[in-house]
Design a protein around this motif. Structure first.
Motif, PDB file in Angstrom:
ATOM      1  N   THR A  83       0.828  -1.203   0.000  1.00 32.64           N
ATOM      2  CA  THR A  83       0.000   0.000   0.000  1.00 32.64           C
ATOM      3  C   THR A  83       0.864   1.255   0.000  1.00 32.64           C
ATOM      4  N   ARG A  84       0.220   2.399  -0.112  1.00 35.86           N
ATOM      5  CA  ARG A  84       0.882   3.668   0.132  1.00 35.86           C
ATOM      6  C   ARG A  84       1.227   3.759   1.635  1.00 35.86           C
ATOM      7  N   PRO A  85       2.141   4.650   1.987  1.00 37.84           N
ATOM      8  CA  PRO A  85       2.450   4.829   3.411  1.00 37.84           C
ATOM      9  C   PRO A  85       1.290   5.510   4.143  1.00 37.84           C
ATOM     10  N   TYR A  86       1.115   5.135   5.399  1.00 38.10           N
ATOM     11  CA  TYR A  86       0.127   5.757   6.280  1.00 38.10           C
ATOM     12  C   TYR A  86       0.859   6.411   7.445  1.00 38.10           C
ATOM     13  N   LEU A  87       0.477   7.644   7.757  1.00 43.98           N
ATOM     14  CA  LEU A  87       1.118   8.400   8.829  1.00 43.98           C
ATOM     15  C   LEU A  87       0.174   8.521  10.019  1.00 43.98           C
ATOM     16  N   PHE A  88       0.699   8.233  11.205  1.00 44.31           N
ATOM     17  CA  PHE A  88      -0.088   8.293  12.433  1.00 44.31           C
ATOM     18  C   PHE A  88       0.643   9.103  13.501  1.00 44.31           C
ATOM     19  N   ASP A  89      -0.117   9.797  14.338  1.00 49.40           N
ATOM     20  CA  ASP A  89       0.418  10.403  15.558  1.00 49.40           C
ATOM     21  C   ASP A  89       0.073   9.465  16.701  1.00 49.40           C
ATOM     22  N   ILE A  90       1.099   8.953  17.381  1.00 46.29           N
ATOM     23  CA  ILE A  90       0.894   7.946  18.419  1.00 46.29           C
ATOM     24  C   ILE A  90       1.538   8.404  19.719  1.00 46.29           C
ATOM     25  N   ASP A  91       0.783   8.317  20.810  1.00 52.15           N
ATOM     26  CA  ASP A  91       1.292   8.639  22.143  1.00 52.15           C
ATOM     27  C   ASP A  91       1.210   7.364  22.980  1.00 52.15           C
ATOM     28  N   LEU A  92       2.357   6.781  23.281  1.00 53.87           N
ATOM     29  CA  LEU A  92       2.373   5.505  23.997  1.00 53.87           C
ATOM     30  C   LEU A  92       2.259   5.658  25.502  1.00 53.87           C
ATOM     31  N   ALA A  93       2.536   6.855  26.012  1.00 58.85           N
ATOM     32  CA  ALA A  93       2.629   7.042  27.461  1.00 58.85           C
ATOM     33  C   ALA A  93       3.660   6.054  27.997  1.00 58.85           C
ATOM     34  N   ASP A  94       3.259   5.156  28.891  1.00 61.66           N
ATOM     35  CA  ASP A  94       4.246   4.220  29.461  1.00 61.66           C
ATOM     36  C   ASP A  94       3.891   2.769  29.170  1.00 61.66           C
ATOM     37  N   ARG A  95       3.152   2.524  28.062  1.00 65.72           N
ATOM     38  CA  ARG A  95       2.747   1.154  27.727  1.00 65.72           C
ATOM     39  C   ARG A  95       3.307   0.741  26.376  1.00 65.72           C
ATOM     40  N   ASN A  96       3.768  -0.516  26.296  1.00 66.06           N
ATOM     41  CA  ASN A  96       4.167  -1.075  25.007  1.00 66.06           C
ATOM     42  C   ASN A  96       2.927  -1.258  24.144  1.00 66.06           C
ATOM     43  N   ALA A  97       3.101  -1.194  22.834  1.00 69.92           N
ATOM     44  CA  ALA A  97       1.950  -1.315  21.938  1.00 69.92           C
ATOM     45  C   ALA A  97       2.389  -1.849  20.588  1.00 69.92           C
ATOM     46  N   GLU A  98       1.393  -2.323  19.824  1.00 70.26           N
ATOM     47  CA  GLU A  98       1.660  -2.876  18.492  1.00 70.26           C
ATOM     48  C   GLU A  98       0.634  -2.348  17.506  1.00 70.26           C
ATOM     49  N   ILE A  99       1.105  -1.923  16.330  1.00 67.11           N
ATOM     50  CA  ILE A  99       0.207  -1.512  15.263  1.00 67.11           C
ATOM     51  C   ILE A  99      -0.257  -2.764  14.524  1.00 67.11           C
ATOM     52  N   THR A 100      -1.565  -2.923  14.375  1.00 63.96           N
ATOM     53  CA  THR A 100      -2.112  -4.150  13.804  1.00 63.96           C
ATOM     54  C   THR A 100      -3.142  -3.855  12.709  1.00 63.96           C
ATOM     55  N   LEU A 101      -3.442  -4.899  11.947  1.00 62.05           N
ATOM     56  CA  LEU A 101      -4.494  -4.894  10.940  1.00 62.05           C
ATOM     57  C   LEU A 101      -5.213  -6.240  10.995  1.00 62.05           C
ATOM     58  N   PRO A 102      -6.447  -6.305  10.491  1.00 59.54           N
ATOM     59  CA  PRO A 102      -7.085  -7.615  10.347  1.00 59.54           C
ATOM     60  C   PRO A 102      -6.269  -8.504   9.410  1.00 59.54           C
ATOM     61  N   ARG A 103      -6.431  -9.795   9.512  1.00 63.49           N
ATOM     62  CA  ARG A 103      -5.697 -10.730   8.655  1.00 63.49           C
ATOM     63  C   ARG A 103      -6.229 -10.636   7.232  1.00 63.49           C
ATOM     64  N   LEU A 104      -5.341 -10.337   6.300  1.00 68.15           N
ATOM     65  CA  LEU A 104      -5.698 -10.207   4.889  1.00 68.15           C
ATOM     66  C   LEU A 104      -5.003 -11.318   4.123  1.00 68.15           C
ATOM     67  N   THR A 105      -5.773 -12.174   3.472  1.00 70.79           N
ATOM     68  CA  THR A 105      -5.189 -13.372   2.851  1.00 70.79           C
ATOM     69  C   THR A 105      -5.203 -13.353   1.330  1.00 70.79           C
ATOM     70  N   THR A 106      -6.102 -12.594   0.708  1.00 74.81           N
ATOM     71  CA  THR A 106      -6.175 -12.564  -0.752  1.00 74.81           C
ATOM     72  C   THR A 106      -5.979 -11.139  -1.262  1.00 74.81           C
ATOM     73  N   GLU A 107      -5.543 -11.018  -2.509  1.00 80.79           N
ATOM     74  CA  GLU A 107      -5.318  -9.696  -3.096  1.00 80.79           C
ATOM     75  C   GLU A 107      -6.619  -8.909  -3.191  1.00 80.79           C
ATOM     76  N   SER A 108      -7.700  -9.566  -3.599  1.00 80.91           N
ATOM     77  CA  SER A 108      -8.982  -8.871  -3.722  1.00 80.91           C
ATOM     78  C   SER A 108      -9.471  -8.382  -2.362  1.00 80.91           C
ATOM     79  N   GLN A 109      -9.257  -9.180  -1.330  1.00 80.73           N
ATOM     80  CA  GLN A 109      -9.640  -8.787   0.022  1.00 80.73           C
ATOM     81  C   GLN A 109      -8.832  -7.574   0.483  1.00 80.73           C
ATOM     82  N   ALA A 110      -7.528  -7.588   0.219  1.00 74.72           N
ATOM     83  CA  ALA A 110      -6.663  -6.479   0.618  1.00 74.72           C
ATOM     84  C   ALA A 110      -7.031  -5.194  -0.123  1.00 74.72           C
ATOM     85  N   LYS A 111      -7.252  -5.296  -1.435  1.00 77.97           N
ATOM     86  CA  LYS A 111      -7.621  -4.120  -2.219  1.00 77.97           C
ATOM     87  C   LYS A 111      -8.917  -3.504  -1.710  1.00 77.97           C
ATOM     88  N   ALA A 112      -9.926  -4.334  -1.474  1.00 78.57           N
ATOM     89  CA  ALA A 112     -11.210  -3.837  -0.995  1.00 78.57           C
ATOM     90  C   ALA A 112     -11.062  -3.171   0.373  1.00 78.57           C
TER      91      ALA A 112
END
Length: 213
Positions: free
Chosen positions: A76-105
């Motif tokens: 995909t194109r790049p996505y820019l986010f402003d993130i404030d973690l405070a004092d907790r570890n975190a992970e950027i996630t997405l739903p599981r995408l398995t097919t090209e048509s699913q990802a495009k949609a």
């Protein structure tokens, strides 16, 4: 094992280290606070240590999906986010995408990115899809981010992204009156980020003349 990028001084110090930000599978970490995240050898960097405060993080989906019976890479194109973690570890996630048509949609209708905190809480991430021009538009991600920040009056202050316009300009919703607030240095930074190259050059000349008069 995660490969951790240590962005010395620009991102954190030993006394202010707050949390680890990581990315899930098939998410590529491109930049943090305007600094490109470069791969370590053959391994991509998938986590960074960040100090307390707001940070500007740029990622993209870059993973293997199915096109019929064959596999292909969908990016995909790049996505820019402003993130404030405070004092907790975190992970950027997405739903599981398995097919090209699913990802495009998924991305064409507006991708739903999420931030999963270590305490089990998941928050939606509201970001901006960066737009590049021409072939290999994102080969210089630093330049793309710099252009976005310049156009939107954003600068990096001690490793944190600061929206100068938000800080120093207030608009009365009832009267529409615009009030410039904040100290003189903040105002100078805001207008400088919005100036053209010619205006910046003229300003530097004027400033040099003033300094010696």
């Amino acid at each position: 094992m995660n490969n951790k990028l240590w962005l010395l001084a620009a991102l954190f110090s030993a006394s202010t280290q707050a949390a680890t930000l990581s990315v899930a599978d098939n998410i590529q970490l491109l930049a943090v606070d305007g600094i490109e995240v470069k791969s370590q050898g053959w391994s991509a960097v998938d986590s960074v240590e960040l100090s307390e405060g707001k940070h500007q993080v740029v990622v993209r989906f870059d993973g293997e999906v199915k096109r019929g019976s064959k596999s292909t890479i969908y990016t995909t194109r790049p996505y820019l986010f402003d993130i404030d973690l405070a004092d907790r570890n975190a992970e950027i996630t997405l739903p599981r995408l398995t097919t090209e048509s699913q990802a495009k949609a998924f991305f064409e209708r507006g991708a739903t990115w999420q931030l999963a905190l270590e305490n089990g809480v998941t928050k939606p991430l509201v970001g901006v899809e960066l737009q590049g021009d021409g072939f290999a538009a994102y080969s210089d991600i630093d330049a793309v981010i710099s252009a976005y920040n310049r156009d939107n009056g954003i600068v990096m202050e001690q490793g944190n992204a600061v929206d100068l316009q938000q800080v120093s300009v207030n608009v009365d919703n009832e009267t529409g009156k615009v009030e410039i607030t904040g100290d003189a240095l903040i105002q100078l930074k805001m207008w400088y980020t919005k100036a053209s190259k010619e205006d910046k050059k003229a300003f530097k000349i004027w400033m040099a003349e003033k300094d010696f008069n």
